[in-house]
Design an enzyme around this catalytic site. Structure first.
Site: not given
Ligand SMILES: Cc1ncc(C[n+]2csc(CCOP(=O)(O)OP(=O)(O)O)c2C)c(N)n1
Ligand SMILES: Cc1ncc(C[n+]2csc(CCOP(=O)(O)OP(=O)(O)O)c2C)c(N)n1
Ligand SMILES: [Mg+2]
Ligand SMILES: [Mg+2]
Lengths: 341, 382, 341, 382
Positions: D276, D280, D289
């Site tokens: 990415r 975020h 980070y």
């Molecule tokens: C069940 C749940 N827990 C926490 C979150 C908060 N949250 C949103 S995005 C994220 C990180 C997601 O990481 P990843 O699965 O690697 O996807 P990326 O953002 O890298 O595409 C978090 C913790 C959420 N959306 N859903």
């Protein structure tokens, strides 16, 4: 595979049989109905509600799933998205909890999220409540969680006929329905209307089970027979109690309930679920809002205590019984002594 | 336009294939994969090096365990137990799980694993408290470091991880062994627990008793994996596949896993291939979902019989010794019967005592209500 | 690693700072306190409540976990079983749902299940509620689920000082506490008592935020400032409103609430959570049970609508605001015309 | 005593080691394991057989995708979007996911995957509806068979399984492709979905974009597995490890997985190793980070640059063609800007319209209350 509804079939004698018949008739009438859950196939469910259905309709229609409630409900969501009508069995009340995120964040919200484009016609059957000597996690009354979740219908039958009618209506509903099956009424028998066994009551209508003039008992599910018994016993004390069986907590039938309370001027809400934060608070509050000047006394509540469900040997102390209901009725300020406040 | 919107034209030309920068295999998967067949000791060459004293000890525990299962089942018929999930046929895995642990270690049993708790030293009357129905947990978990029997499947696994992690943070020498069934491995909590354990390198051993069924649902409807032990590689921990009816193999593999954990090498997933000889519980009707023939194939692979053969061939077991073990087991059963025949002393007011450290006003009011009711009842009874 | 509480440190100006300070002081004073959750370490949390704590106390004390809420809470249970005091952050209200089985079946029940032998001193911080323009699943008010679960304490601060005091008290509690942090008050400033910044209020005491004679607004969390504003605005209409900030939903301070309602004779419960099955029903019902003959009108409720939380552009229509509160006050039957029923 | 309580003494003697009866490996694990390194096409020999038209098509989509990301990010700065999770750097996986699907197939995007939805043909203004904030899902999922963007992580995966299963039961030729992040693989729903898919042999492809982070949490704190693709074996499905920045490799591997699914061979887990490039979301501060140096190593592995090199070496790309693609992307961006600059028409009464098929009495009352309030507001404004 599809069979027609057999209108000559024997009338169900117990609630369990009525539920089974409702499932069978729904499966037979509508090929999009699918029954799924843990042990619902070969075994016929731990309460045997689905007994024989896998054999009759095949394992694609009545499916033993892997042991994972979020997966079951989540998969059912996907099936509903594709036009099926899944009927999910959660094996016991407390084992529905792993599926809560799917329930709250998806099942309840999908129609709203998509402005009605995507509906989820699914029924979630939950054998619920106590009184069967179950060890911990097998006797929860978890309706407080469900009614506080907009987007769900929440239904609980108390009679054999309603078990049939309400389950048919739930499966036919285009919205998700939490269908609470009072475990300890599974083997109960009561009057079944032989005229219209397949009549399907719409969801959302309460019914007056017993007419009375002194006070109204507002109740549902496993507490309905208890309230009927209490009403009989109350006669000896000179009280003529009306009993309203809500049948559906969401939607709530304000009309029937308020009409009764306005007539009697006094009310007690009775349920097995814990008191604090339970449905009784909502019911008492809305009845009071709507019928304040008709009330001779505050609406009282008889509920389970605010404790984790007790172990089998102690559950009788927890369950709202006839005596506790009569005690509450006695506290309805018959002499307007104002002693409550 | 963002700084990324112009593709790196200027880098063109220097065209050599490179892997994506972030990618480095952190663990070699090969050693994590289980053996192609369940590991066995009894009746194989591996048995030659097995310690005789240990085998005899295991044998005694197996015989006692079998008797325990029979006794508990009988107690359901007498109405002394509300329900009993038997481990008849699974005694090897149950007792091995208890025996490989040291005093300071923790056991996290599932609802079925009262035998493991008993083998760890817990009074069987206390172990059966939940199933008798006088209280939820019949024992103080700190007494023998046995977590409450967990009915919600797989939910005890993250607890084991957290406890083991906490002990490690405190510098304590503690291993947690957590038990779960084949069906339980389908739950999200199984996944989350194993993942946490591996990431934290927590000193945990996960023991899956694959007894072929989750109530009525056979393994083939539960997972399509080559074996449950193969799930380990997805977390970066070793998976071990063991003949769960071979007490010596179970003891060896679990000991090794406990040692790995104790030495700081992190968690292991052990799959014990076994079979539930009885129905799911006394309330279940197993004929609905399996054949007697299948049960019989497993009777030929009985854990006690396997051990008896081994010991007999070694000349360690004769009818006298067998008789002695049986008598010990009978004594154990008699004590259990006696303990369970005593009616438990129940105080309904306990319902309100342990919800919070300090009783809330609300609970005090409710307790008072119940007390008044009970007094009125007594009054009437007089 | 252990640092002493720095009593000369600057007074927190915002609720976010107060929460951070409470965490830091707890970590410093008690080596058994551990903070854990998604992004709480290096990043300092998506709301920066744990900012700097991982650096100060090390990653073993302030830990970025894998992304799995049931795993987080389940692991925290195990840590608490071993004598630690975990403080878990759920990133947003709706992301606590995957942990519900752990919460309901274990966290809430462990002490009871073991007759007090095993307690779980853990705090679950949940940034909650709306008003920050969050997309779906980022603005839920889920307290109805928590208060209906015996064994949990449920707490929500509304002021900077309470954020500090209640969080300290929650972490010090030997029982599990759901600590609801009103997201939209994170950056709010208000009076902080410089005399006793570290004073730790016991959990379970409501407080009268504003004295008044006409009617009582019963509220908590994000709705407290709204009620204070409504009370100011009500003066122009001739109403002198009392505002009770519950601070703790479980245990519930019947005494303070009822004393107020008995004084004023009228009450409105205000919260952002949905009305049906929400805390307001419980509160209205229990106040009515206890103060019936002091009430000039039914206890009314001003709550979120019974709908999934709206998208950002529509949330202002959902949130209980000053006007809606004043409308409810106006309906408190000032002329006793009985028009309600 | 139960029928099991007597050990099988009489069977002693016939002592030959047998494996436990139930145990048969149902799947050979070897073919399920991923390659030791992420699979690549661009710049390798595999590229020789790649179809030129496909590569050019992918290139165009990449350029448009990059422009889309830039435009959406810009819209957050202008307050037209509440928030935007960018896929800058991840365009190869995003567009490949969309392109491998047929018309009747379904896409299950996570909250980050608006680009995949757009590449599948969804109007970007609709795709961004959730993030603009006028409604939760900006589109009719049935229009392009794209499930609502899922914010609760991994919860969309069981939906994909259920939908694919339903289609198969109905005999329809439908494959579901579900997207999730590396962080999302830690959730229980990931586990349960993959398990159901494998047991049901559902026609699903699970695409994990391993972009190195879950917000701030790096992969090493998320899992200790050799790779995320290794998780597949634990479910009995093949795992594929791919260079997620190599659009040709992504297209090939996903196509193959979709074909397997379509032909009834069941699900596949594909891990795309990518990065990415942006924070975020626009609200995040990635400097907390990760280092710029790390970001730079990935800039050298940019998906557009990789494709440009390949096309240039093949003589398929010249400045003119690049220019043409960019202009098309600019037009696309302009249309998106225009669409987003129009204020959405909002009807607050929509809040009550879609909670249930039929409005409850309670909601009718509440709707009436809001309507009265709005009318009073308007009255005052006059
Ligand atoms: C069940 C749940 N827990 C926490 C979150 C908060 N949250 C949103 S995005 C994220 C990180 C997601 O990481 P990843 O699965 O690697 O996807 P990326 O953002 O890298 O595409 C978090 C913790 C959420 N959306 N859903
Ligand atoms: C979360 C949850 N779901 C459902 C149940 C009901 N249940 C009790 S035992 C059981 C089967 C368990 O099978 P397995 O994990 O293989 O263990 P075994 O009974 O074979 O020891 C089920 C479905 C439960 N206890 N918990
Ligand atoms: Mg099993
Ligand atoms: Mg990621």
């Amino acid at each position: 595979m599809t069979t027609a509804v057999d209108r000559t079939a024997r009338k169900p004698a117990t609630m369990a049989q009525a539920l089974q018949r409702a499932l069978r008739d729904s499966l037979a009438e509508d090929p999009s109905v699918h029954v799924m859950g843990e042990d619902v196939g070969t075994l016929g469910g731990v309460f045997r509600i689905t007994d024989g259905l896998a054999k009759e309709f095949g394992e694609d229609r009545v499916t033993d799933t892997p042991l994972a409630e979020a997966g079951i409900l989540g998969a059912a969501v996907g099936m509903a998205m594709y036009g099926l009508r899944p009927v999910v069995e959660m094996q016991f009340d407390a084992f529905a909890y792993p599926a809560f995120e799917q329930l709250i964040s998806h099942v309840a919200k999908m129609r709203n999220r998509t402005k009605g484009a995507m509906s989820l016609p699914l029924t979630i059957r939950v054998p619920y409540g106590g009184g069967i000597g179950g060890v911990e996690h097998h006797s929860d009354s978890s309706e407080a969680y469900y009614i506080a979740t907009p987007g769900l219908h929440v239904v609980a039958p108390a009679t054999v006929a309603d078990a049939y009618g309400l389950l048919r209506a739930s499966i036919a509903s285009d919205d998700p329905v939490i269908f609470l099956e009072p475990k300890r009424l599974y083997w109960s028998k009561d009057s079944w209307n032989p005229e219209a066994p397949e009549s399907v009551e719409p969801i959302g209508k309460a019914v007056v089970r017993r007419r009375g003039r002194s006070a109204t008992l507002i109740t549902y599910g496993p507490s309905v027979p208890v309230c009927m018994e209490a009403a009989e016993a109350a006669q000896a004390e000179g009280w003529d109690l009306e009993v309203v069986d809500l049948r559906s907590l969401v939607p709530f039938d304000d009309e029937t309930v308020c009409a009764s309370v306005r007539r009697t001027g006094r009310a007690v809400v009775v349920h097995e679920s814990g008191g604090f934060g339970g449905p009784g608070g909502e019911i008492a509050a809305r009845v009071t809002e709507r019928c304040f000047h008709h009330l001779e006394a505050p609406v009282l509540r008889v509920a389970g205590f605010d404790i984790p469900y007790p172990p089998p040997m102690l559950e009788r102390h927890h369950l709202p019984g006839v005596d506790r209901i009569l005690d509450a009725v006695a506290r309805l300020q018959w002499e307007s002594d104002g002693g409550m406040s | 336009m963002s700084k990324h919107s112009t593709p790196v034209m200027e880098q063109r030309g220097a065209h050599q294939p490179t892997p994506p920068p972030a990618w480095k295999p952190r663990t070699d998967p090969a050693p994590l994969l289980p053996d192609p067949e369940p590991y066995r000791v009894l009746g194989t060459d591996a048995a030659d090096t097995a310690d005789s004293a240990l085998l005899l000890k295991l044998y005694g525990e197996l015989v006692r365990g079998r008797r325990y299962n029979a006794q508990a089942t009988a107690l359901t018929k007498q109405g002394r137990l509300a329900v009993y999930p038997s481990t008849t046929g699974q005694e090897a895995a149950e007792v091995a799980a208890a025996l490989v642990l040291q005093e300071q270690d923790w056991l996290f049993p599932s609802y079925r694993d009262t035998l493991a708790a008993v083998a760890r030293g817990l009074d069987p009357v206390k172990a059966l408290g939940l199933l008798r129905g006088d209280w939820h947990t019949g024992y103080d978990p700190y007494e023998h470091r046995i977590a409450p029997l967990s009915t919600p499947l797989a939910t005890q696994l993250p607890h084991a991880v957290g406890l083991a992690h906490a002990a490690r943070l405190k510098g304590d020498d503690v291993v947690a062994l957590a038990m779960v069934g084949d069906g339980g491995t389908s739950e999200g909590d199984f996944h989350e627990a194993l993942n946490f354990a591996a990431v934290w390198k927590a000193p945990v051993v996960f023991l899956v008793q694959n007894n072929g069924f989750a109530i009525s649902v056979p393994l083939a409807k539960q997972t399509a994996a080559p074996s449950i032990a193969h799930k380990a590689v997805g977390y970066g921990m070793p998976g071990r596949l063991v003949d769960g009816n071979d007490a010596a193999a179970m003891h060896e593999v679990l000991s090794e896993a406990v040692r790995r954990a104790r030495e700081g090498h992190g968690p292991t997933l052990v799959e014990a291939v076994t079979y539930r000889m009885d129905a799911h519980t006394n309330a279940d009707d197993a004929t609905r979902y399996r054949t007697d023939a299948e049960v019989e194939t497993w009777r030929a692979h009985d854990p006690i019989a396997l051990m008896e053969r081994e010991l007999t061939e070694r000349g360690l077991l004769d009818d006298e010794r067998i008789q002695a073990e049986r008598e010990a087991a009978e004594e154990f059963a008699a004590a259990l019967r006696a303990g369970m025949n005593a009616d438990p002393v129940l105080d309904p007011m306990d319902l309100f005592r342990h919800v919070y450290a300090e009783q809330t006003t609300q609970l005090r009011e409710q307790a008072a209500q119940l007390r008044a009711e009970l007094e009125a009842e007594q009054e009437q009874a007089r």
